[in-house]
Write an enzyme that holds these catalytic residues in place. Structure first.
Site, short mmCIF file in Angstrom:
data_model
loop_
_atom_site.label_atom_id
_atom_site.label_comp_id
_atom_site.label_asym_id
_atom_site.label_seq_id
_atom_site.Cartn_x
_atom_site.Cartn_y
_atom_site.Cartn_z
N ARG A 16 9.43 17.09 2.75
CA ARG A 16 9.08 16.96 1.33
C ARG A 16 7.83 16.11 1.10
O ARG A 16 7.25 16.14 0.01
CB ARG A 16 10.29 16.38 0.55
CG ARG A 16 11.45 17.35 0.46
CD ARG A 16 12.75 16.67 0.03
NE ARG A 16 13.41 15.98 1.15
CZ ARG A 16 14.57 15.34 1.06
NH1 ARG A 16 15.19 15.28 -0.12
NH2 ARG A 16 15.11 14.75 2.11
N THR A 79 21.74 13.44 9.92
CA THR A 79 21.80 11.99 10.12
C THR A 79 22.94 11.56 11.06
O THR A 79 22.78 10.58 11.80
CB THR A 79 21.92 11.26 8.76
OG1 THR A 79 22.90 11.93 7.95
CG2 THR A 79 20.60 11.26 8.00
N ASP A 103 13.44 5.39 5.63
CA ASP A 103 12.70 5.70 4.40
C ASP A 103 13.20 4.92 3.18
O ASP A 103 12.97 5.31 2.06
CB ASP A 103 12.74 7.22 4.12
CG ASP A 103 14.14 7.75 3.81
OD1 ASP A 103 15.12 7.00 3.95
OD2 ASP A 103 14.23 8.93 3.41
N LYS A 351 -23.75 -7.77 8.99
CA LYS A 351 -22.91 -7.11 10.00
C LYS A 351 -22.97 -7.86 11.31
O LYS A 351 -24.06 -8.21 11.77
CB LYS A 351 -23.40 -5.67 10.18
CG LYS A 351 -22.55 -4.85 11.12
CD LYS A 351 -23.37 -3.86 11.92
CE LYS A 351 -23.67 -4.42 13.28
NZ LYS A 351 -24.42 -3.51 14.14
N ASN A 386 -32.65 -4.26 13.34
CA ASN A 386 -31.88 -4.42 14.58
C ASN A 386 -31.73 -3.14 15.38
O ASN A 386 -31.18 -3.16 16.48
CB ASN A 386 -30.49 -4.99 14.25
CG ASN A 386 -29.71 -4.08 13.31
OD1 ASN A 386 -30.31 -3.36 12.52
ND2 ASN A 386 -28.40 -4.11 13.40
C1 UD1 Z 1 20.32 10.65 2.93
C2 UD1 Z 1 21.84 10.71 2.75
C3 UD1 Z 1 22.18 10.59 1.26
C4 UD1 Z 1 21.57 9.31 0.69
C5 UD1 Z 1 20.06 9.23 0.99
C6 UD1 Z 1 19.55 7.87 0.63
C7 UD1 Z 1 22.72 12.15 4.52
C8 UD1 Z 1 23.23 13.49 4.89
N1 UD1 Z 1 22.34 11.96 3.27
O1 UD1 Z 1 19.77 11.79 2.27
O2 UD1 Z 1 23.58 10.58 1.07
O3 UD1 Z 1 21.80 9.25 -0.70
O4 UD1 Z 1 19.82 9.44 2.39
O5 UD1 Z 1 18.15 7.79 0.73
O6 UD1 Z 1 22.67 11.29 5.38
N2 UD1 Z 1 16.82 11.55 9.94
C9 UD1 Z 1 16.85 11.61 11.31
N3 UD1 Z 1 17.31 12.72 11.91
C10 UD1 Z 1 17.79 13.79 11.22
C11 UD1 Z 1 17.77 13.73 9.81
C12 UD1 Z 1 17.28 12.58 9.19
O7 UD1 Z 1 16.44 10.67 11.98
O8 UD1 Z 1 18.21 14.77 11.85
C13 UD1 Z 1 16.31 10.31 9.30
C14 UD1 Z 1 15.09 10.55 8.45
O9 UD1 Z 1 13.91 10.28 9.19
C15 UD1 Z 1 15.26 9.53 7.33
C16 UD1 Z 1 16.76 9.33 7.25
O10 UD1 Z 1 17.32 9.84 8.44
O11 UD1 Z 1 14.65 8.29 7.62
C17 UD1 Z 1 17.40 10.04 6.05
O12 UD1 Z 1 17.09 11.42 6.10
P1 UD1 Z 1 16.65 12.20 4.81
O13 UD1 Z 1 16.36 13.61 5.20
O14 UD1 Z 1 15.64 11.47 4.05
O15 UD1 Z 1 18.04 12.19 4.00
P2 UD1 Z 1 18.23 12.27 2.43
O16 UD1 Z 1 18.17 13.69 2.01
O17 UD1 Z 1 17.33 11.32 1.77
MG MG Z 2 15.72 10.22 2.34
#
Ligand code: UD1
Ligand code: MG
Length: 457
Positions: A16, A79, A103, A351, A386
């Protein structure tokens, strides 16, 4: 106190964001989001920090270096799958595991400590950090039973209309009993609208095993902001900027208009320094006490002393000694060193040069690749020539020299101490100590020339 581990999720590409840069590497007030998260976790005294990175996310590893250990998530399957990658380093350990998303840059150490204390005191196997959101769209919603206990977390895309109306959101931050976490992860499936393994599902799995699960609600809901696109990135920067500015004001720095003052995360400023609107202080900049940073100045990675005045100027990777001043409208390029009481006026570019104590460069001058001693006066329009088209050469100017206006110093050349150079000179040879150098053609007056010239009117 039991062992404390942190798992930082940073493997997602961040679709996104629509960016070539990994999402968690996008800076918020000069520091990548994942840097904010890891630094806050380290301050909360973790025994081990494990960061989950994705393929091609070496930038995350290069940036964090030894602050963390790393595991690789080859495919971004969700996640829960991301946390599972840390099993080799954590599974089987006794302790509390904090999971944070890379994030959510605004979470503070204070909040992480309160979350862990709440978790450890309650005896829960899992505790989620929640927040009240005016607009909960996009976040996982925290679903509670009639008695108020957490029963599960549903993602935006899987939530019913009734669930979507819930304003208590999952911040993406959790505390788990480490063993219970890794056992439950094995039971998470991907039967949901995104086909992903969701970490929040661990809560429901543990509850179904009659384990105690808990929630801790954030006091300051702005900490919950999860950055998924550039609109949220700008919002995170706005909130972080406010937080940083308030810290400096509380430490005794005057910000004339904090809404219009941009100070990056690592900048240090001494007491009674005044910063005017439109100033941007970046990188590893350090500013002393009683200094004045005037409107529309930009200072990056520089060391500015005390009682210094900077007016509407750009300063990059340079040093300014105490009581020195620059501007308006001047530019110190990298590796410039102004020692104490050096005066640099308007429209001056310097510089890779050192200017000794009390040396003055009032106006319209270029100094490059030079070493200048003390008490020197450079007249208006002096140019350090220079560059010969291929190479840069060095110029030395000794103490107490007076360089007349519009002098060209052709490098490599030396002007020894206690010398004068007449205005308009082009200096190609050493000016010996105690001498006056004049290097220009004498004036010739052609008497009566005007009346013999054919002119139009
Ligand atoms: C996630 C939560 C959501 C919460 C929100 C808060 C889940 C399924 N959802 O959603 O409930 O409200 O965060 O900000 O967890 N990442 C990985 N590997 C993956 C997927 C994601 O390392 O396979 C990392 C991403 O880099 C990121 C974090 O996990 O830093 C969260 O992933 P993101 O896709 O932003 O989840 P959200 O849709 O924000
Ligand atoms: Mg997120």
């Amino acid at each position: 106190m039991s062992n404390r581990f942190a798992v930082v999720l940073a493997a997602g590409q961040g679709t996104r964001m629509k960016s070539k840069l990994y999402k968690v590497m996008h800076p918020v007030m000069g520091k990548p989001m994942v840097g904010h998260v890891v630094d806050q976790a380290l301050e909360a005294k973790m025994d081990k920090v494990v960061t989950v990175t994705g393929v091609g996310a070496e930038t995350v590893k290069d940036y964090l270096g030894e602050k963390s250990e790393y595991v690789l998530q080859e495919e971004q399957l969700g996640t829960a799958h991301a946390v599972e990658q840390a099993a080799d380093l954590l599974k089987g350990e006794d302790g509390t595991t904090l999971v944070i998303c890379g994030d959510t840059p605004l979470l503070t150490t204070d909040t992480l400590e309160k979350l862990m204390a709440h978790h450890e005191e309650s005896g829960a196997k899992a505790t989620v950090l929640t927040a009240h959101a005016e607009n909960p769209f996009g976040y996982g919603r925290v679903i509670r039973s009639e008695e108020g206990a957490v029963s599960k977390i549903v993602e935006q895309k899987d939530a019913s209309e009734e669930e979507q109306a819930v304003q208590e959101i999952n911040t993406g931050t959790y505390c788990f009993d480490n063993r219970a976490l890794f056992d439950a992860l094995e039971k998470v499936d991907n039967n949901n609208s995104q086909g992903e393994y969701y970490l929040p599902d661990v809560m429901e799995i543990l509850k179904d095993q009659s384990e105690l699960i808990s929630a801790y609600q954030l006091e300051d809901k702005s900490e919950a902001l999860g950055v998924n696109d550039r609109v949220a990135l700008a919002e995170a920067s706005r909130l972080m900027k406010k937080r940083i500015n308030e810290k400096h004001m509380r430490n005794g720095v005057t910000l004339v208009d904090p809404d219009q003052t941009y100070i990056e995360s690592d900048v240090v400023i001494g007491q009674d320094t005044v910063v005017e609107p439109g100033v941007y202080l970046k990188g590893q900049t350090v500013i002393g006490e009683d200094s004045f940073i005037g409107a529309h100045s930009i200072i990056e990675d520089s060391e500015i002393g005390s009682q210094v005045k900077v007016r509407s100027s750009l300063i990059e990777s340079s040093k300014m000694g105490d009581n020195s001043d620059v501007g308006p409208n001047s530019h110190l390029r990298p590796d410039t060193v102004l020692e104490e009481k050096v005066h640099v006026g308007n429209f001056v570019e310097i510089k890779k040069s050192t200017l000794g104590k009390n040396t003055k460069v009032g106006h319209l001058t270029y100094v490059g690749d030079a070493t200048l001693g003390e008490n020197i006066n450079l007249g208006c329009g002096t140019v350090f020539v220079n560059y010969d088209g291929k190479q840069k050469h060095h110029i030395e100017v000794g103490d107490n020299s007076f360089i007349g206006c519009n002098t060209n110093l052709i490098a490599p050349v030396s002007v020894e101490s206690n010398t004068y150079i007449a205005a308009g000179s082009t200096i190609t040879d050493t000016v010996p100590s105690e001498a006056l150098a004049i290097a220009r053609v004498r004036q010739v007056n052609k008497e009566g020339y005007f009346k013999n010239m054919p002119h139009k009117n």
